[in-house]
Scaffold this active site. Structure first.
Site, PDB file in Angstrom:
ATOM      1  N   LYS A 124      -1.339   6.250 -41.190  1.00  0.00           N
ATOM      2  CA  LYS A 124      -1.843   6.438 -39.840  1.00  0.00           C
ATOM      3  C   LYS A 124      -3.321   6.088 -39.794  1.00  0.00           C
ATOM      4  O   LYS A 124      -4.053   6.567 -40.652  1.00  0.00           O
ATOM      5  CB  LYS A 124      -1.617   7.898 -39.454  1.00  0.00           C
ATOM      6  N   LYS A 162      -3.863   9.323 -44.023  1.00  0.00           N
ATOM      7  CA  LYS A 162      -4.363   9.405 -42.655  1.00  0.00           C
ATOM      8  C   LYS A 162      -5.861   9.164 -42.689  1.00  0.00           C
ATOM      9  O   LYS A 162      -6.599   9.873 -43.368  1.00  0.00           O
ATOM     10  CB  LYS A 162      -4.050  10.777 -42.068  1.00  0.00           C
TER      11      LYS A 162
HETATM   12  C1  PBG Z   1      -3.924  16.313 -35.484  1.00  0.00           C
HETATM   13  C2  PBG Z   1      -3.429  14.984 -35.115  1.00  0.00           C
HETATM   14  C3  PBG Z   1      -4.155  13.913 -34.572  1.00  0.00           C
HETATM   15  C4  PBG Z   1      -3.236  12.896 -34.338  1.00  0.00           C
HETATM   16  C5  PBG Z   1      -1.991  13.359 -34.765  1.00  0.00           C
HETATM   17  N1  PBG Z   1      -2.140  14.646 -35.263  1.00  0.00           N
HETATM   18  C6  PBG Z   1      -5.563  13.804 -34.166  1.00  0.00           C
HETATM   19  C7  PBG Z   1      -6.635  13.893 -35.144  1.00  0.00           C
HETATM   20  O1  PBG Z   1      -6.433  13.931 -36.362  1.00  0.00           O
HETATM   21  O2  PBG Z   1      -7.765  13.974 -34.669  1.00  0.00           O
HETATM   22  C8  PBG Z   1      -3.567  11.570 -33.724  1.00  0.00           C
HETATM   23  C9  PBG Z   1      -2.466  10.908 -33.009  1.00  0.00           C
HETATM   24  C10 PBG Z   1      -2.876   9.854 -32.064  1.00  0.00           C
HETATM   25  O3  PBG Z   1      -4.055   9.466 -31.932  1.00  0.00           O
HETATM   26  O4  PBG Z   1      -1.969   9.374 -31.381  1.00  0.00           O
HETATM   27  N2  PBG Z   1      -4.527  16.410 -36.730  1.00  0.00           N
HETATM   28 ZN    ZN Z   2      -5.506  18.379 -37.033  1.00  0.00          ZN
END
Ligand code: PBG
Ligand code: ZN
Length: 338
Positions: A264, A211
């Site tokens: 992601k 991620k």
């Molecule tokens: C929480 C999380 C996030 C997303 C999924 N789980 C946001 C982040 O890490 O700030 C993003 C999903 C999206 O943008 O659709 N950690």
């Molecule tokens: Zn988070």
């Protein structure tokens, strides 16, 4: 010796002549079962609060959430992933580990009506903390304070204890799978032991393994009301410059017992997906995140692109690159066309 042919004999266009021929040689197909539908749930009744930066997406209450999941199920979508908007936020995000919290309640409501739906819970802290970070913050007043580390640093191991508790609570409420998105080191191993110790050896973990610290999460943070109050997430999420590091993250998560590996965001990271496909035999998921969705919606609203075609092309590209599963806000819209 024969003279060289007047024309090349290989003519790929022969197989593009008619729709039937093109259908015969098509390599990649989208199916509703490929999609995991992200949903935002909040307290209340009859709530269907539009998310301005994500046209067509809503913050839902338990009742409207069940309706939306039913709509997805009827179109062949088999899984949803839940994000909660708590009644109140505090430094430790306590509603995330409360059995009566917004997500455990939502899980139970879904499973009552749709027992076969795969309900996945993202157990990250950031929607529940007042500071908006994905873990426990290093502060003198907090348990686990480490004076060697800077104040404001997200503490790794205290966060593992916390998300492991959240995983058990959400599974006790009926979640079929948990998905840690916090990018803490050792999170899969910690959650695996906690679930096993609680008798949940059969519950899989979908790890947000690679991620990235992406600017594409902006609309999600509006939707989940979870922007970090200070700093950013670059001390735990990955640097968009790095590809080999994703292989290392994934190897670790596999050793720790992950059942599904996720990349992601999706569209800007197709190279990562393609490389990981060669490195693992686990199912590979990709998250087409809020910013990817918002960009397509915004350009289409201006009449600059054809929304349906770009949507399908984006999903097809993610699958072609190697994703077995796609988390996407387009799940219902796309499934309706398949
Ligand atoms: C929480 C999380 C996030 C997303 C999924 N789980 C946001 C982040 O890490 O700030 C993003 C999903 C999206 O943008 O659709 N950690
Ligand atoms: Zn988070």
């Amino acid at each position: 010796m024969l003279p060289p042919p007047a024309y090349p004999t290989a003519r790929p266009r022969r197989l593009r002549l008619t729709p039937a021929l093109r259908a015969m040689v098509r390599e990649t197909h989208l199916r509703p079962e490929d999609f995991i539908y992200p949903l935002f749930v909040r307290h209340g009744e009859g709530v269907r609060q539009p998310i301005p930066s994500m046209p067509g997406q809503f913050q839902l209450s338990m009742d409207t959430l069940v309706e939306e999941a039913q709509r997805a199920w009827d179109l062949g979508i088999r899984a949803v992933i839940l994000f909660g908007i708590p009644a109140h936020k505090d430094p430790l995000g306590s509603e995330n580990v409360d059995p009566h919290g917004v997500v455990p309640q939502a899980i139970a409501a879904l499973k009552r009506v749709l027992p076969d739906l795969v309900v996945i819970s993202d157990i990250c802290m950031c929607e529940y903390t007042d500071h908006g970070h994905c873990g426990v913050i290093n502060a003198p007043e907090t348990a686990g304070f480490n004076p060697q580390l800077p104040e404001g640093y997200v503490l790794n191991d205290p966060t593992l204890d916390y998300i492991s508790r959240a995983a058990v609570v959400h599974v006790q409420a009926g979640a079929d799978m948990v998905a840690p998105s916090g990018m803490m080191d050792g999170m899969v191993a910690a959650i695996r032991s906690a679930l096993d110790a609680a008798g949940f050896e059969h519950i899989p973990i979908m790890s947000y393994a690679a991620k990235y610290a992406s600017a594409l999460y902006g609309p999600f943070r509006d939707a989940a009301e979870s922007p970090p109050a200070f700093g950013d997430r670059s001390q735990y999420q990955m640097d968009p410059s790095n590809a080999r590091e994703a292989l290392r993250e994934v190897q670790l998560d596999i050793v720790e017992g992950a059942d599904i590996i996720m990349v992601k965001p999706a569209s800007f990271y197709l190279d990562i997906l393609a490389r990981l496909k060669e490195q693992t035999t686990l199912p590979l998921a990709a998250y087409q995140v809020s910013g990817e969705y918002a960009m397509i919606k915004a350009a289409a609203a201006n009449g600059w692109i054809d929304e349906t075609r770009v949507m399908l092309e984006s999903l097809l590209s993610i699958k072609r690159a190697g994703a077995d599963l796609i988390l996407t806000y387009f799940a219902v819209q796309a499934a309706a066309l398949l």
